[in-house]
Design a protein around this motif. Sequence first.
Motif, PDB file in Angstrom:
ATOM      1  N   ILE A 154       0.844  -1.204   0.000  1.00  0.00           N
ATOM      2  CA  ILE A 154       0.000   0.000   0.000  1.00  0.00           C
ATOM      3  C   ILE A 154       0.878   1.252   0.000  1.00  0.00           C
ATOM      4  CG2 ILE A 154      -1.562   1.367   1.446  1.00  0.00           C
ATOM      5  CD1 ILE A 154      -2.935  -1.250   2.232  1.00  0.00           C
ATOM      6  N   LYS A 179      -6.775  -1.304  -3.791  1.00  0.00           N
ATOM      7  CA  LYS A 179      -8.019  -1.922  -3.318  1.00  0.00           C
ATOM      8  C   LYS A 179      -7.791  -3.389  -2.948  1.00  0.00           C
ATOM      9  CE  LYS A 179     -11.258   1.024  -5.857  1.00  0.00           C
ATOM     10  NZ  LYS A 179     -12.308   1.063  -6.918  1.00  0.00           N
ATOM     11  N   GLN A 181      -4.956  -4.793  -1.946  1.00  0.00           N
ATOM     12  CA  GLN A 181      -4.184  -4.890  -0.702  1.00  0.00           C
ATOM     13  C   GLN A 181      -5.039  -4.516   0.506  1.00  0.00           C
ATOM     14  OE1 GLN A 181      -1.106  -6.251  -0.590  1.00  0.00           O
ATOM     15  NE2 GLN A 181      -1.503  -6.580  -2.774  1.00  0.00           N
ATOM     16  N   ALA A 182      -5.927  -3.525   0.327  1.00  0.00           N
ATOM     17  CA  ALA A 182      -6.832  -3.162   1.427  1.00  0.00           C
ATOM     18  C   ALA A 182      -7.794  -4.305   1.731  1.00  0.00           C
ATOM     19  CB  ALA A 182      -7.602  -1.895   1.066  1.00  0.00           C
ATOM     20  N   GLN A 183      -8.246  -4.965   0.662  1.00  0.00           N
ATOM     21  CA  GLN A 183      -9.133  -6.114   0.849  1.00  0.00           C
ATOM     22  C   GLN A 183      -8.396  -7.255   1.558  1.00  0.00           C
ATOM     23  OE1 GLN A 183     -10.761  -7.712  -2.775  1.00  0.00           O
ATOM     24  NE2 GLN A 183     -12.578  -8.508  -1.731  1.00  0.00           N
ATOM     25  N   SER A 186      -8.329  -6.571   5.132  1.00  0.00           N
ATOM     26  CA  SER A 186      -9.637  -6.856   5.711  1.00  0.00           C
ATOM     27  C   SER A 186      -9.809  -8.352   5.949  1.00  0.00           C
ATOM     28  CB  SER A 186     -10.741  -6.337   4.788  1.00  0.00           C
ATOM     29  OG  SER A 186     -12.026  -6.663   5.286  1.00  0.00           O
TER      30      SER A 186
END
Length: 355
Positions: A154, A179, A181-183, A186
Amino acid sequence: MKREFLCQLRKDTDIVWKGGMGITLILLLLCIGILGSAGENIGFPDRANLCLKLMTVYGITALAVLTGVYFTVVRCVNQTLYQFGNMIEHLTNGQPEIAFPVGEDTILSRLQEQLMRFYDIMHSYEERERLARRQLDENIGDLVHQLNTPITNIRIYTEFLERDDLTAEENRRFIKCLKEQAQKLSWLGESFSKISRLEMGIIRLKPENQKLEPVILHAVGQIMEKARQKGIHIVLKGDVHQSVTVDGKWTAEAVFNVLDNAVKYGDADSEIEIEAVTMTNYVSVAVRNCGIGIDTAEYHHLFKRFYRGKGSGVTEGSGLGLYIVRKILEDEKGYVTVGSTRDGRTEFVLYLYQT
């Protein structure tokens, strides 16, 4: 237990005192007998002198007996208390020691047994707490290690987006990577939260007898859209109307995790087969798919935490899904296996307990 211990000491003390009083009474009767038998042959002055001598001897003897009884009782009580104190001190230092005979029907033996049980209980709690702390440290270490990669990515993609010479295509590509990497972060957070709550006992599964079909359909409903996007069809067959003893919510989570892997690593425009078979004490739920396949050498590693197969490549995933599957089924008296069918498909089989 303390009251019983004191009562027993009091009883033992009373026995010693009664014994001493009995001895003095016998001496008194003996003196009276001597005085009575001798009194017929002697006159009054000599009888008075004899009585005085006998009373003096009796008094001295009684005093000696009572003094001996007193010190005997004190020594017995002190010795018992010292032994008991030493035993408690050893228990406090984590070195249990037997101070009194074992197996006897005495208050000291019973009290010692209760203390040993209490020590074992406290020791087991201490050991459990130590294991929980170690498990927590390992979990935190694993999580930090797994978070490093997406966080680093990120940061890199964010630095790329700050450049002024990016084309529109590059800008869209980097935003998509951000997106993803953020997912992944999560997924890691949610999966790790589930594992921690299961391992620490915060979440306790409540298995109950229920129909299998709604549990499977619930899991299929969650993965259906993802499967549709890859053109994958899901086929359900077998004894899906059987009853199993499971926690419906968490078993659906386990089935979903297996299906999620089947979709992620399955071939596009292929088929995932779910087949339920009734066995003696279990209902097996087999999930079969056509995909990259799994090397047999990896079978015993797949259900470890954060393990990802060699063929996973860049496919999204946290390496926690199958570990959660194993944990859930173990808590429900079930288990999971992996293998391949004769036609080369990958097969995961969930064995659900059936009462």
